[in-house]
Design an enzyme around this catalytic site. Structure first.
Site, PDB file in Angstrom:
ATOM      1  N   PRO A  43     -59.627   6.381   5.346  1.00  0.00           N
ATOM      2  CA  PRO A  43     -59.686   7.617   6.135  1.00  0.00           C
ATOM      3  C   PRO A  43     -58.310   8.242   6.336  1.00  0.00           C
ATOM      4  CG  PRO A  43     -60.032   5.683   7.525  1.00  0.00           C
ATOM      5  CD  PRO A  43     -60.068   5.210   6.115  1.00  0.00           C
ATOM      6  N   GLU A  44     -57.263   7.421   6.297  1.00  0.00           N
ATOM      7  CA  GLU A  44     -55.895   7.925   6.448  1.00  0.00           C
ATOM      8  C   GLU A  44     -55.001   7.269   5.408  1.00  0.00           C
ATOM      9  OE1 GLU A  44     -54.551   7.236  10.382  1.00  0.00           O
ATOM     10  OE2 GLU A  44     -55.992   8.597  11.322  1.00  0.00           O
ATOM     11  N   PRO A 223     -11.491 -18.128  -2.664  1.00  0.00           N
ATOM     12  CA  PRO A 223     -10.511 -18.888  -1.891  1.00  0.00           C
ATOM     13  C   PRO A 223     -10.943 -20.291  -1.493  1.00  0.00           C
ATOM     14  CG  PRO A 223     -11.579 -17.254  -0.506  1.00  0.00           C
ATOM     15  CD  PRO A 223     -12.098 -17.031  -1.891  1.00  0.00           C
ATOM     16  N   ASP A 246      -7.964 -25.122 -11.959  1.00  0.00           N
ATOM     17  CA  ASP A 246      -6.702 -25.259 -11.246  1.00  0.00           C
ATOM     18  C   ASP A 246      -6.860 -26.141 -10.008  1.00  0.00           C
ATOM     19  OD1 ASP A 246      -5.454 -23.613 -13.056  1.00  0.00           O
ATOM     20  OD2 ASP A 246      -5.609 -21.813 -11.818  1.00  0.00           O
ATOM     21  N   LYS A 268      -1.173 -26.196 -11.475  1.00  0.00           N
ATOM     22  CA  LYS A 268       0.263 -26.294 -11.197  1.00  0.00           C
ATOM     23  C   LYS A 268       0.420 -26.422  -9.690  1.00  0.00           C
ATOM     24  CE  LYS A 268       1.201 -23.275 -15.113  1.00  0.00           C
ATOM     25  NZ  LYS A 268      -0.231 -23.219 -15.465  1.00  0.00           N
ATOM     26  N   ASP A 301      -8.878 -14.643  -7.358  1.00  0.00           N
ATOM     27  CA  ASP A 301      -9.234 -13.748  -8.458  1.00  0.00           C
ATOM     28  C   ASP A 301      -8.245 -13.960  -9.598  1.00  0.00           C
ATOM     29  OD1 ASP A 301     -10.776 -11.027  -9.212  1.00  0.00           O
ATOM     30  OD2 ASP A 301      -8.702 -10.923  -9.884  1.00  0.00           O
ATOM     31  N   VAL A 304      -5.193 -11.535  -9.839  1.00  0.00           N
ATOM     32  CA  VAL A 304      -4.280 -11.359  -8.711  1.00  0.00           C
ATOM     33  C   VAL A 304      -3.394 -12.601  -8.638  1.00  0.00           C
ATOM     34  CG1 VAL A 304      -4.051 -10.975  -6.231  1.00  0.00           C
ATOM     35  CG2 VAL A 304      -5.967  -9.945  -7.472  1.00  0.00           C
ATOM     36  N   MET A 381       1.760 -17.834  -1.838  1.00  0.00           N
ATOM     37  CA  MET A 381       2.707 -18.881  -2.262  1.00  0.00           C
ATOM     38  C   MET A 381       4.082 -18.698  -1.624  1.00  0.00           C
ATOM     39  SD  MET A 381       1.564 -18.894  -6.293  1.00  0.00           S
ATOM     40  CE  MET A 381       1.541 -17.097  -6.391  1.00  0.00           C
TER      41      MET A 381
END
Length: 474
Positions: A43-44, A223, A246, A268, A301, A304, A381
């Protein structure tokens, strides 16, 4: 097995939806996506339902349901809020042997709709047989995260190549080995990168026994918190034959590497055995030349302060295919977990990232620019040269009372934050341990309000674990 899992071809088949609310619309939209000829009775109608009817996507049959509406219908879904109507739809459908689903009423269903992971033509369906639909949805969400979006495109390309492969590779077992090699190798990587034409060429080369090249994925591990890995990074870690990593890559991230993958540490770190960059480059070329899928895993990243560009140049010179998966750099991850925004309208309009891995008195950095006010300076660093960094910034105009923070093991459960003023940076650095990040700027003061990580209640037994800690000099 309570239900037989099947996949129905609904293209151009008449399907009836009884109900016009939002739930009914979601069911109708699912049917439309499968190519069904959808008809609705209600109906609706919700606005989206009404729009679909107006656009001719759905046929509106009227307001009230009657059993005759099921004549010629392939399957029906009842999604009204009136139990009597839903029961009538179920009874009428059963009498006509029409498949029927009554939403949220398993007892009145001859079929149920599973939670779906759609990577068409790859379709994954998850069902709890109507017992725990929320659990099925949660499982589907986990699968969504694990299954890459390019699976469907990969399946489509493979489907087009099947007939050609059958002409050149007649053995069933040989074809199976062919597809295993393709789906686990460079063909899959090329599709993921959107290089469809090269992916087709790769299939041709594999079928002719010419494709045995390896490839390298340069991945940013972030991180430390494994939850910050991208989905693409996780997928490649699960496919890798060799992982070169790393020291900065956390154990939680390494736990996600495929169990039988070879792991080679090429990190390193001061006081530890370090692998020369030239040796890392050689290993990348050697493993990839053996036809292996190689992952080069770097903290943060790779572009970076990570020498990622240098390593890719070597791969390019040796004609070795590669891809790059960015990671959350420490400046973004560690500061966010420490409650320190990199920029703020009232305190810092710019942010600068620099490496502090310099010789004392080095003039490689533009200290005049780095010492400007109203900016955030993030130093990677920098612990060993903290005294020189402090002197240079103060000498070039940065106020000695400028707020500073050293974030040790940012984003990890053992995260610590040492806070004070710029004139105290050397003293702070002597307390901190690597890996750590130095943040200079007024935004550090905001961590009093915004610090969130590690604020959970302390465990009942103090030795159960260490939450993030904040150490502040008076």
């Amino acid at each position: 097995m309570d239900y037989l899992p099947i996949f129905a071809d609904l293209k151009r088949r008449p399907c009836l939806v009884v109900g016009g609310n939002d739930v009914a619309w979601r069911k109708a939209k699912m049917l439309l996506k499968a190519g069904a000829d959808v008809k609705v009775i209600s109906p609706e109608l919700s606005p989206l339902f009404q729009q679909a009817v107006t656009n001719g996507q759905i046929t509106y049959l009227g307001e009230d349901f009657s059993p005759e509406h099921l004549d010629g219908i392939f399957l029906a879904i009842a999604a009204t809020e009136r139990k009597a109507v839903n029961a009538l739809v179920y009874q009428s459908a059963n009498q006509r042997q029409v498949l029927v689903n009554v939403v949220d009423d398993t007892q009145r269903c001859s079929f149920i709709v599973p939670s779906v992971v759609d990577r068409s033509p790859i379709i994954v369906a998850v069902s709890s047989s109507g017992q725990a639909p929320v659990l099925a949805r949660l499982i589907r969400e986990k699968l969504e995260a694990l299954l890459p979006q390019h699976l469907g495109k990969m399946a489509t390309i493979a489907g087009r190549f099947r007939s050609r492969l059958a002409q050149t590779v007649t053995s069933f077992s040989a074809r199976r080995q062919f597809w295993e090699q393709a789906f686990n190798g460079r063909f899959a990587s090329l599709v993921a990168a959107g290089q469809v034409e090269l992916a087709g060429q790769e299939l041709e080369q594999i079928s002719q026994g010419q494709a045995n090249r390896g490839e390298v994925a340069l991945i940013g591990a972030g991180p430390g918190d494994a939850g910050l890995l991208t989905l693409r990074a996780l997928q490649l870690l699960q496919q890798a034959d060799v992982v070169l990593f790393d020291y900065l890559v956390s154990e939680e991230v390494m736990d996600l590497v495929r169990r039988d993958a070879e792991r080679v540490c090429v990190g390193k770190k001061a006081g530890f055995h370090s692998v020369p960059q030239a040796e890392t480059n050689r290993l990348l070329v050697e493993y990839a030349s053996q036809g292996k899928r190689v992952v080069r895993l770097k903290g943060g990243d790779p572009f970076v302060f990570g020498r990622g560009g240098e390593e890719l140049e070597v791969l390019f010179d040796h004609n070795i295919p590669f891809e790059v998966v960015p990671g959350i750099t420490a400046a973004a991850g560690a500061t966010a977990y420490a409650g320190i925004p990199l920029t703020h309208r009232d305190h810092a309009q710019t942010a600068m990232f620099v490496t502090g891995h310099l010789k004392a008195g080095s003039d490689q950095l533009d200290w005049q620019t780095l010492a400007r006010g109203n900016q955030t300076l993030v130093i990677y660093m920098g612990l060993m040269n903290a005294s020189d960094i402090m002197q240079q910034l103060i000498e070039h105009g940065r106020a000695a009372t400028t707020a500073v923070a050293i974030i040790e093991r940012g984003t990890q459960p053992t995260q610590k934050i040492y806070k004070g003023q710029l004139q105290e940076l050397d003293e702070l650095a002597q307390q901190a341990a690597s890996p750590a990040l130095i943040v200079v700027g007024e935004v550090v003061n905001l961590s009093e309000k915004l610090h969130w990580f590690g604020k959970q209640p302390q465990p009942a037994y103090p030795n159960m674990g260490l939450q993030g800690a904040v150490v502040k000099l008076a």
